[in-house]
Scaffold this active site. Structure first.
Site, PDB file in Angstrom:
ATOM      1  N   CYS A 277       0.224  -6.536   9.127  1.00 53.07           N
ATOM      2  CA  CYS A 277       0.960  -5.601  10.059  1.00 53.07           C
ATOM      3  C   CYS A 277       1.711  -6.403  11.085  1.00 53.07           C
ATOM      4  CB  CYS A 277       0.006  -4.530  10.639  1.00 53.07           C
ATOM      5  SG  CYS A 277       0.651  -2.920  11.146  1.00 53.07           S
ATOM      6  N   HIS A 395      -1.448  -1.983   5.602  1.00 52.14           N
ATOM      7  CA  HIS A 395      -2.882  -1.821   6.024  1.00 52.14           C
ATOM      8  C   HIS A 395      -3.706  -1.854   4.584  1.00 52.14           C
ATOM      9  CE1 HIS A 395      -2.795  -0.979  10.379  1.00 52.14           C
ATOM     10  NE2 HIS A 395      -1.454  -0.608   9.910  1.00 52.14           N
ATOM     11  N   GLU A 397      -6.689  -2.269   4.214  1.00 50.37           N
ATOM     12  CA  GLU A 397      -8.068  -1.653   4.405  1.00 50.37           C
ATOM     13  C   GLU A 397      -7.750  -0.337   4.107  1.00 50.37           C
ATOM     14  OE1 GLU A 397      -6.233  -0.499   7.841  1.00 50.37           O
ATOM     15  OE2 GLU A 397      -6.371  -2.473   7.012  1.00 50.37           O
TER      16      GLU A 397
END
Length: 443
Positions: A277, A395, A397
């Site tokens: 990001c 992202h 995660e």
């Protein structure tokens, strides 16, 4: 700022003069920020606690928000970071067994001013057509002055006086002030770490070090203000693998001079690097590419991205309003492989101090756009072919899902433990509007 016990009137005001009237949601009072929209159908608690949303008013395009309430397990940080929240229909009651309180109660407890009963479809269309802009939410007593309703012109003037996101250096406002360590977890708990990663917190989400820890990595999270000496001190000195990670975060990458210079110091030392990001934008600027502000950004958990190293399409979680300006295709329409512009700037200035690669003119070498957004062809990832470094704009995660991009953490661990295998094989045929080619043919 007060807490609404019964619904009070509220008004959302955009800097172009557009207004939306509704009811106070959460705390009442006044708040300002850049207004953006998120297309996620779930994961509103992760959105609210994502530090990347610092100084932004978030509009949820999903019409019904709050039905799963709030719990103490899902937050991505220690507080709600959004400056304001806009929804259409807040849930009247919580229906999840995991909920510990309602969304309305949580917003009020943390002093977050919101507004409900807004036509979020019309609002989102406006932002798509006109682009993101500054906005303000006014509710309760803040709608009255000297016993008279405040005029729209007065409210618009206050909105226009609020700071813009362009040029904002915000990572320092959301970063940790003290370093901390996350040890390997899961099946790797108690074992010798496979590697140590120093994660520079630019607005890191709690799930990110957890994803690395699950893979046997010790993660040392350090503040945004850290120096290269701080990073080197946290890396292992016993010959075991070590790397550096730059997290997501808020603000304009063009204003993040410290972070760019810090990353250049990392790249100069050939320390393996992975960024996500905001970290992707910082890598782009460190390599010499520009960045620019998107019209309305990418925010949500349903953004399609092509990984050009595998040819697979991932559904990914995004939250960014800026992007890297790097060549995606060459003149023939094939995937472009460019030399890092910072090299060219150095050579144009007569700086041929060289490095330890044996090429006295190549500081950072060749770069390829490894990931591309399929909605608008925006750069979604960079891979350095002559440096152990890569990044993505989204992202991986993704605590609230999707998990298509989780393999990127495995790719980073592979870079740390088997650096000789870098860069990844870029052999998958890529179809563009002009031709079908392979990245390998361009290397």
């Amino acid at each position: 700022m007060t807490t609404a016990t019964t619904p009070q009137p509220a008004i959302l005001v955009l800097e172009d003069g557009t207004t939306h009237r509704g009811r106070a949601f959460g705390a009442t009072g006044t708040t300002f920020g850049e207004i953006v929209f998120s297309t996620g159908m779930t994961g509103y608690q992760e959105t609210l606690t994502d530090p990347s949303y610092h100084r932004q008013i978030v509009v949820m395009t999903a019409p019904h928000v709050g039905n799963t309430g709030v719990n103490d397990e899902d937050p991505e940080s220690g507080k709600i970071w959004v400056s304001g929240y806009v929804v259409r229909d807040p849930a009247r009651r919580v229906s999840s067994w995991r909920a510990q309180r309602s969304l309305t109660e949580e917003l009020a407890a943390q002093g977050v001013v919101g507004i409900s009963d807004v036509d979020t479809r019309a609002l989102t269309r406006r932002l798509r057509e006109e682009g993101v802009m500054r906005a303000g939410i006014f509710s309760g007593d803040d709608l009255v002055r000297d016993g008279y309703p405040r005029t729209v012109e007065e409210l618009v003037a206050e909105v226009k006086a609020a700071p813009q996101m362009a040029g904002a250096d915000l990572a320092r406002e959301v970063s940790t002030t003290q370093a901390y360590t996350v040890e390997p977890s899961g099946e790797h708990a108690g074992r010798t770490p496979l590697a140590t990663v120093v994660a520079v917190d630019l607005g890191i989400k709690a799930m990110t070090p957890q994803r690395l820890a699950e893979r046997g990595v010790r993660v040392v999270v350090v503040p945004q203000s850290s120096t290269i000496a701080d990073i080197e001190a946290a890396l292992p000195d016993d010959g075991t693998p070590g790397g550096v990670f730059f997290s997501n975060g808020p603000g304009d990458p063009a204003a993040s001079h410290h972070e760019v210079e810090l990353l250049r110091a990392v790249l100069d030392r050939r320390i393996p690097f992975f960024g996500i990001c905001f970290g992707n934008q910082i890598l782009g600027r460190a390599l010499g590419y520009g960045t620019y502000k998107l019209g309305y950004g990418h925010r949500g958990i349903n953004q399609p991205v092509l990984d050009r190293t595998t040819g697979k399409v991932e559904v990914t979680a995004h939250n960014h309003g800026f992007a890297v300006d790097a060549p995606v295709v060459d003149e023939a329409g094939a995937p472009a492989v460019s030399r890092a512009p910072y090299d060219e700037a150095r050579r144009a200035a007569g700086d041929d101090t060289g490095d330890d690669t044996g090429d006295d003119t190549a500081r950072y070498g060749r770069v390829v756009v490894s990931h591309v957004g399929l909605n608008d062809q925006v750069v979604e990832g960079l891979t350095c072919l002559d440096l152990p470094a890569f990044s993505v704009q989204y992202h991986p995660e993704a605590a609230a899902g999707p998990h298509d991009a989780a393999y990127l953490f495995d790719r980073f661990v592979g870079l740390l433990t088997d650096p000789a295998a870098w860069p990844p094989a870029l052999k998958t045929p890529i179809t563009t509007s002009a031709t079908t080619s392979t990245i390998e043919e361009n290397l």
